[in-house]
Design a protein around this motif. Structure first.
Motif, PDB file in Angstrom:
ATOM      1  N   PHE A  80      29.665  35.917  42.944  1.00  0.00           N
ATOM      2  CA  PHE A  80      29.706  37.151  42.157  1.00  0.00           C
ATOM      3  C   PHE A  80      31.177  37.523  41.988  1.00  0.00           C
ATOM      4  O   PHE A  80      32.029  37.078  42.757  1.00  0.00           O
ATOM      5  CB  PHE A  80      28.929  38.260  42.856  1.00  0.00           C
ATOM      6  CG  PHE A  80      27.476  37.910  43.079  1.00  0.00           C
ATOM      7  CD1 PHE A  80      26.516  38.249  42.145  1.00  0.00           C
ATOM      8  CD2 PHE A  80      27.069  37.229  44.227  1.00  0.00           C
ATOM      9  CE1 PHE A  80      25.172  37.917  42.342  1.00  0.00           C
ATOM     10  CE2 PHE A  80      25.737  36.897  44.435  1.00  0.00           C
ATOM     11  CZ  PHE A  80      24.787  37.235  43.486  1.00  0.00           C
ATOM     12  N   TYR A  81      31.471  38.340  41.014  1.00  0.00           N
ATOM     13  CA  TYR A  81      32.883  38.641  40.752  1.00  0.00           C
ATOM     14  C   TYR A  81      33.026  39.958  39.995  1.00  0.00           C
ATOM     15  O   TYR A  81      32.129  40.388  39.274  1.00  0.00           O
ATOM     16  CB  TYR A  81      33.546  37.508  39.959  1.00  0.00           C
ATOM     17  CG  TYR A  81      32.815  37.100  38.699  1.00  0.00           C
ATOM     18  CD1 TYR A  81      33.097  37.705  37.475  1.00  0.00           C
ATOM     19  CD2 TYR A  81      31.844  36.099  38.728  1.00  0.00           C
ATOM     20  CE1 TYR A  81      32.423  37.326  36.319  1.00  0.00           C
ATOM     21  CE2 TYR A  81      31.170  35.710  37.579  1.00  0.00           C
ATOM     22  CZ  TYR A  81      31.464  36.330  36.380  1.00  0.00           C
ATOM     23  OH  TYR A  81      30.800  35.961  35.234  1.00  0.00           O
ATOM     24  N   GLN A  82      34.174  40.594  40.223  1.00  0.00           N
ATOM     25  CA  GLN A  82      34.510  41.795  39.480  1.00  0.00           C
ATOM     26  C   GLN A  82      34.702  41.428  38.013  1.00  0.00           C
ATOM     27  O   GLN A  82      35.553  40.596  37.676  1.00  0.00           O
ATOM     28  CB  GLN A  82      35.785  42.415  40.035  1.00  0.00           C
ATOM     29  CG  GLN A  82      35.626  43.021  41.413  1.00  0.00           C
ATOM     30  CD  GLN A  82      34.921  44.363  41.362  1.00  0.00           C
ATOM     31  OE1 GLN A  82      35.525  45.389  41.094  1.00  0.00           O
ATOM     32  NE2 GLN A  82      33.624  44.351  41.627  1.00  0.00           N
ATOM     33  N   TRP A  83      33.906  42.083  37.143  1.00  0.00           N
ATOM     34  CA  TRP A  83      33.838  41.641  35.749  1.00  0.00           C
ATOM     35  C   TRP A  83      33.816  42.832  34.811  1.00  0.00           C
ATOM     36  O   TRP A  83      33.122  43.822  35.051  1.00  0.00           O
ATOM     37  CB  TRP A  83      32.558  40.816  35.562  1.00  0.00           C
ATOM     38  CG  TRP A  83      32.418  40.157  34.226  1.00  0.00           C
ATOM     39  CD1 TRP A  83      33.390  39.565  33.482  1.00  0.00           C
ATOM     40  CD2 TRP A  83      31.205  39.994  33.488  1.00  0.00           C
ATOM     41  NE1 TRP A  83      32.867  39.038  32.328  1.00  0.00           N
ATOM     42  CE2 TRP A  83      31.523  39.297  32.311  1.00  0.00           C
ATOM     43  CE3 TRP A  83      29.876  40.364  33.716  1.00  0.00           C
ATOM     44  CZ2 TRP A  83      30.563  38.964  31.349  1.00  0.00           C
ATOM     45  CZ3 TRP A  83      28.920  40.037  32.769  1.00  0.00           C
ATOM     46  CH2 TRP A  83      29.267  39.333  31.594  1.00  0.00           C
ATOM     47  N   ASN A  84      34.592  42.699  33.726  1.00  0.00           N
ATOM     48  CA  ASN A  84      34.488  43.623  32.594  1.00  0.00           C
ATOM     49  C   ASN A  84      33.878  42.866  31.428  1.00  0.00           C
ATOM     50  O   ASN A  84      34.564  42.067  30.787  1.00  0.00           O
ATOM     51  CB  ASN A  84      35.855  44.181  32.193  1.00  0.00           C
ATOM     52  CG  ASN A  84      35.762  45.107  30.991  1.00  0.00           C
ATOM     53  OD1 ASN A  84      34.673  45.531  30.591  1.00  0.00           O
ATOM     54  ND2 ASN A  84      36.907  45.435  30.405  1.00  0.00           N
ATOM     55  N   PRO A  85      32.601  43.087  31.110  1.00  0.00           N
ATOM     56  CA  PRO A  85      31.977  42.366  29.999  1.00  0.00           C
ATOM     57  C   PRO A  85      32.402  42.884  28.631  1.00  0.00           C
ATOM     58  O   PRO A  85      32.025  42.300  27.615  1.00  0.00           O
ATOM     59  CB  PRO A  85      30.470  42.630  30.204  1.00  0.00           C
ATOM     60  CG  PRO A  85      30.331  43.336  31.508  1.00  0.00           C
ATOM     61  CD  PRO A  85      31.643  43.965  31.796  1.00  0.00           C
ATOM     62  N   TYR A  86      33.194  43.970  28.606  1.00  0.00           N
ATOM     63  CA  TYR A  86      33.511  44.623  27.335  1.00  0.00           C
ATOM     64  C   TYR A  86      34.996  44.583  27.001  1.00  0.00           C
ATOM     65  O   TYR A  86      35.504  45.445  26.289  1.00  0.00           O
ATOM     66  CB  TYR A  86      33.004  46.071  27.366  1.00  0.00           C
ATOM     67  CG  TYR A  86      31.534  46.143  27.696  1.00  0.00           C
ATOM     68  CD1 TYR A  86      30.574  45.640  26.826  1.00  0.00           C
ATOM     69  CD2 TYR A  86      31.102  46.668  28.914  1.00  0.00           C
ATOM     70  CE1 TYR A  86      29.222  45.666  27.143  1.00  0.00           C
ATOM     71  CE2 TYR A  86      29.752  46.707  29.235  1.00  0.00           C
ATOM     72  CZ  TYR A  86      28.825  46.204  28.345  1.00  0.00           C
ATOM     73  OH  TYR A  86      27.490  46.234  28.663  1.00  0.00           O
ATOM     74  N   GLY A  87      35.693  43.566  27.501  1.00  0.00           N
ATOM     75  CA  GLY A  87      37.103  43.405  27.173  1.00  0.00           C
ATOM     76  C   GLY A  87      37.796  42.512  28.176  1.00  0.00           C
ATOM     77  O   GLY A  87      37.264  42.219  29.250  1.00  0.00           O
ATOM     78  N   SER A  88      38.995  42.082  27.825  1.00  0.00           N
ATOM     79  CA  SER A  88      39.771  41.181  28.684  1.00  0.00           C
ATOM     80  C   SER A  88      40.864  41.910  29.448  1.00  0.00           C
ATOM     81  O   SER A  88      41.881  41.323  29.823  1.00  0.00           O
ATOM     82  CB  SER A  88      40.365  40.045  27.840  1.00  0.00           C
ATOM     83  OG  SER A  88      39.330  39.250  27.310  1.00  0.00           O
ATOM     84  N   GLN A  89      40.666  43.196  29.668  1.00  0.00           N
ATOM     85  CA  GLN A  89      41.492  43.995  30.561  1.00  0.00           C
ATOM     86  C   GLN A  89      40.582  44.586  31.639  1.00  0.00           C
ATOM     87  O   GLN A  89      39.366  44.682  31.464  1.00  0.00           O
ATOM     88  CB  GLN A  89      42.181  45.130  29.792  1.00  0.00           C
ATOM     89  CG  GLN A  89      43.092  44.673  28.669  1.00  0.00           C
ATOM     90  CD  GLN A  89      44.418  44.146  29.184  1.00  0.00           C
ATOM     91  OE1 GLN A  89      44.860  44.513  30.278  1.00  0.00           O
ATOM     92  NE2 GLN A  89      45.070  43.298  28.399  1.00  0.00           N
ATOM     93  N   TRP A  90      41.173  45.012  32.756  1.00  0.00           N
ATOM     94  CA  TRP A  90      40.400  45.616  33.830  1.00  0.00           C
ATOM     95  C   TRP A  90      39.729  46.897  33.336  1.00  0.00           C
ATOM     96  O   TRP A  90      40.383  47.783  32.795  1.00  0.00           O
ATOM     97  CB  TRP A  90      41.297  45.941  35.018  1.00  0.00           C
ATOM     98  CG  TRP A  90      40.555  46.476  36.205  1.00  0.00           C
ATOM     99  CD1 TRP A  90      40.094  45.762  37.274  1.00  0.00           C
ATOM    100  CD2 TRP A  90      40.167  47.844  36.441  1.00  0.00           C
ATOM    101  NE1 TRP A  90      39.448  46.600  38.165  1.00  0.00           N
ATOM    102  CE2 TRP A  90      39.479  47.876  37.677  1.00  0.00           C
ATOM    103  CE3 TRP A  90      40.334  49.027  35.731  1.00  0.00           C
ATOM    104  CZ2 TRP A  90      38.964  49.051  38.214  1.00  0.00           C
ATOM    105  CZ3 TRP A  90      39.805  50.204  36.264  1.00  0.00           C
ATOM    106  CH2 TRP A  90      39.138  50.209  37.492  1.00  0.00           C
TER     107      TRP A  90
END
Length: 558
Positions: free
Chosen positions: A154-164
Motif C-alpha cells: 500500500f502507498y500514500q497516493w494522490n489519484p487526482y494529480g502528480s503533486q502531494w
C-alpha cells in the motif's frame, strides 16, 4: 433584462461539459451526466488547487478533493469515478487578476466523460522493474505484508494529480517483489481526516475479533489533529472496513503519526511504535483496539534536524533495530533514513550506540520512508523505501506519475570493529531477473564490478552526460557524482556528490540501473547508495579503472 442576463451567465453551457454553472468570481457547480463511469478532470500543475465537493442525489457530500483544474492549458487528465455522484461544487483559490474569468477556464472545454481511463505509460523516465503508481503522486510505502504467496504494497497516493494532496492508500500486489499489479484504492479519507501512513498485520489468532487471518491496517487519520485508526479486511487485503470505534489512539501533539504494528511474542501482545515530533512512542494492546502507553525513545539520540517519521522496529538475531526516517536532516540534505541498534523488552527500547551518534541506512539522496514487510516468508525482514527526496519530489521531470519505490532489500546485522552495522542486500528475487551477459549498459540492467583496490567507474552517453563513482581503498569510502548526470535544473538541491563509508574493504559492487535511478550495493550490503538520475538518453558507455565489470541484461515481463 439584468436578471435575465445574470441567469444566462449562471446557466452558461461550455463545450465539453454540460450544465456547468458559474455562480461567482470563484465558485462554480457542475451537474453530472448519469450512466458514465468517469469524469476526466484536466490538470494544470502551476495552478492553485480547486476545492471540489462531490454530492449525491440527496445533496449529501460523499467526497472532498483538491485538484489543480486547468486554467490555460492541460498538462494531463485524472479520472474521477462517478458512482452515485450527481453534482460537483467547486471553489477556485487562484488570483482572478492573473487567472482571468472562471467562465473562460480551459477545464470546462477539456473535461470529458469516459467509461475507461488510459494508463498506458507516456513517460520516458518511468522505471521498468521498480514499483510505480499507474498515475498520480506517490510517497511513503504503507501497510506492507505478505500472505498466501502474495506481497502487498500500500502507498500514500494522490489519484487526482502528480503533486502531494488527497492522501489515500493505493494498493499493488506482487508474487516476486518485481512485477506489480495495481489494485483498487484501499482506504480513502473520512471526517477524521486524510489517510496518512501506517502498517498492516495478519491477525492469525483473531485477537481483534474481526476473524481469523483478518488483515488489519492501522493508519493515521490526519484531520484537525493526527489520531490513529484501524480498518479490517476479511478478503486478504482487497477491501477494508473502517472500525466503528475509531480513533483508537489519541495524543496531544501536532506530529503524531505513522503507526507500525508488530507482535511481541514474550508478552503475547501487539506493540505499535509511533513518530511523535522528534521521538517515538511505544504502546501495547491485546486486541488492537485498546492501547496502553509504554515508553518513549529518542531524546538526545540520533539526528534531530527534522521531524521524525515512519518508524519501524525489527528483531535481527539477538538484537533489535529501530528504523527511523527524518525530514529534513539527511547527510546530503532533505530526507533520509537513520537507524539505531539495541534491545527491546516489550516495554522500552534501549540503544547500544552513544547519544548523538547517527547511523544512516542509505547514503544516497533518494531513500526515504523505509519500512518492512510484516509476516515475511522464511523469517526474512524485507524493507522497501520511497525513492525520492522531499527537497524536489514534486519537481522531478515526470507528469503522468511521480515517484517510485526503491528495490526491496533484505536486512541483516554485521559487526565492524566491534560496532553493529545494518546490512542491506538486494532481495534474492532480483537474481531471477538476470538474463544474458552483454557488453554495454542499457537503461535497465545490473552491473557487477569485481573491485581491485581503488576504483573509478564512469557511466556516460553520447551527449556527455555521466555519473562518476569512486571507491577509495585507503579511506574506505565510496562516492557518486550526479552533477552532470542529465536533467538537473529542476532543483538546486538535485546536482550533488554523495559519499559513504564502506565499513571495510569493498571487494564487489552491484549496480542496479533503471530508466531514472542508480542503486549501488556493496557486495555484503554494508553500504547502500540510492540516487535518481534523468539522462536524456541511456548511459551506454562504461569505463572502469581498478575493477572488472560484468553487465547483465534483465528478463522483464512486458
Amino acid at each position: 433584462m439584468k436578471k435575465l442576463f445574470a441567469l444566462m451567465v449562471m446557466l452558461m453551457t461550455v463545450a465539453g461539459v454540460k450544465a456547468q454553472m458559474v455562480l461567482s468570481d470563484n465558485h462554480a457547480m457542475l451537474k453530472l451526466e448519469q450512466g458514465k463511469k468517469y469524469l476526466l478532470l484536466p490538470v494544470q500543475e502551476k495552478e492553485e488547487n480547486a476545492s471540489i465537493a462531490v454530492l449525491d442525489e440527496r445533496n449529501e457530500m460523499v467526497m472532498r478533493l483538491n485538484v489543480k483544474l486547468a486554467v490555460d492549458k492541460v498538462d494531463y487528465f485524472v479520472p474521477l469515478e462517478l458512482k452515485q455522484a450527481r453534482l460537483l461544487d467547486i471553489i477556485f483559490h487562484g488570483d482572478r487578476r492573473t487567472t482571468g474569468a472562471i467562465k473562460d477556464f480551459a477545464c470546462w472545454r477539456e473535461m470529458k466523460y469516459s467509461n475507461s481511463f488510459d494508463t498506458t505509460n507516456r513517460e520516458r523516465f518511468r522505471p521498468v522493474y521498480h514499483h510505480t503508481p499507474l498515475y498520480g503522486w506517490m510517497n511513503d510505502p504503507n501497510g506492507l505484508f505478505y500472505k498466501d504467496g502474495v506481497w502487498h504494497l500500500f502507498y500514500q497516493w494522490n489519484p487526482y494529480g502528480s503533486q502531494w494532496e488527497n492522501m489515500t492508500w493505493g494498493h499493488s500486489t506482487s508474487t516476486d517483489l518485481v512485477n506489480w499489479t495495481a489494485q483498487p484504492t484501499a482506504l480513502q479519507s473520512d471526517w477524521l481526516g486524510a489517510v496518512f501512513s501506517g502498517s498492516a498485520i495478519v491477525d492469525k489468532n483473531n485477537t481483534a475479533g474481526f476473524g481469523k487471518d483478518a488483515v488489519i491496517a492501522m493508519y493515521t487519520s490526519a484531520g484537525a489533529s493526527q489520531t490513529q485508526s484501524i480498518a479490517y479486511s476479511t478478503d486478504g487485503g482487497r477491501t477494508f472496513t473502517k472500525y466503528a470505534g475509531n480513533p483508537v489512539i489519541t495524543f496531544n501533539a501536532p506530529d503524531f503519526r505513522d503507526p507500525k504494528v508488530f507482535w511481541y511474542e514474550p508478552r503475547q501482545c501487539w506493540m505499535v511504535i509511533l513518530a511523535v515530533g522528534q521521538e517515538v512512542h511505544f504502546y501495547s494492546s491485546k486486541n488492537l483496539k485498546e492501547w496502553k502507553f509504554e515508553s518513549a525513545f529518542g531524546r538526545q539520540y540520533g539526528n534531530h534536524e527534522g521531524v521524525w517519521e515512519c518508524p519501524d522496529l525489527v528483531q535481527l538475531g539477538e538484537k533489535w533495530v529501530l528504523i527511523l526516517n527524518i525530514n529534513p536532516g539527511g547527510p546530503f540534505g532533505g530526507s533520509a533514513t537513520q537507524y539505531f541498534v539495541g534491545q527491546f523488552d516489550g516495554h522500552k527500547f534501549t540503544c547500544e550506540d552513544e547519544p548523538g551518534e547517527t547511523k544512516w541506512m542509505d547514503y544516497g539522496k533518494d531513500h526515504y520512508a523505509t519500512v518492512t514487510f510484516h509476516n515475511g516468508p522464511e523469517g526474512r525482514i524485507v524493507a522497501l523505501p520511497w525513492m525520492s527526496n522531499w527537497q524536489y519530489g514534486g519537481a522531478v521531470p515526470t507528469l503522468q506519475f511521480r515517484s517510485a519505490n526503491g528495490l526491496p532489500r533484505d536486512l541483516g546485522l554485521t559487526t565492524v570493529n566491534g560496532e553493529s552495522i545494518l546490512t542491506n542486500t538486494p532481495s534474492k528475487e532480483l537474481l531471477a531477473l538476470r538474463s544474458k551477459k552483454v557488453k554495454t549498459p542499457t537503461d535497465a540492467c545490473e552491473i557487477v564490478i569485481d573491485v581491485k583496490g581503488t576504483m573509478e567507474l564512469t557511466l556516460m552517453n553520447s551527449k556527455g552526460e555521466r555519473v562518476v563513482m569512486n571507491y577509495d581503498s585507503k579511506k574506505q569510502t565510496f562516492s557518486m557524482d550526479r552533477t552532470k548526470s542529465g536533467e538537473v535544473s529542476f532543483s538546486e538541491a538535485f546536482p550533488c556528490v554523495t559519499e559513504a563509508p564502506t565499513f571495510g574493504p569493498m571487494k564487489q559492487l552491484r549496480l542496479f540501473i533503471d530508466h531514472s535511478s542508480i542503486e549501488a550495493f556493496e557486495g555484503e550490503g554494508r553500504m547502500v547508495m540510492t540516487n535518481l538520475v534523468f539522462p536524456s538518453e541511456p548511459y551506454n558507455i562504461i569505463k572502469v579503472k581498478g575493477g572488472k565489470a560484468t553487465i547483465y541484461s534483465l528478463a522483464l515481463k512486458k
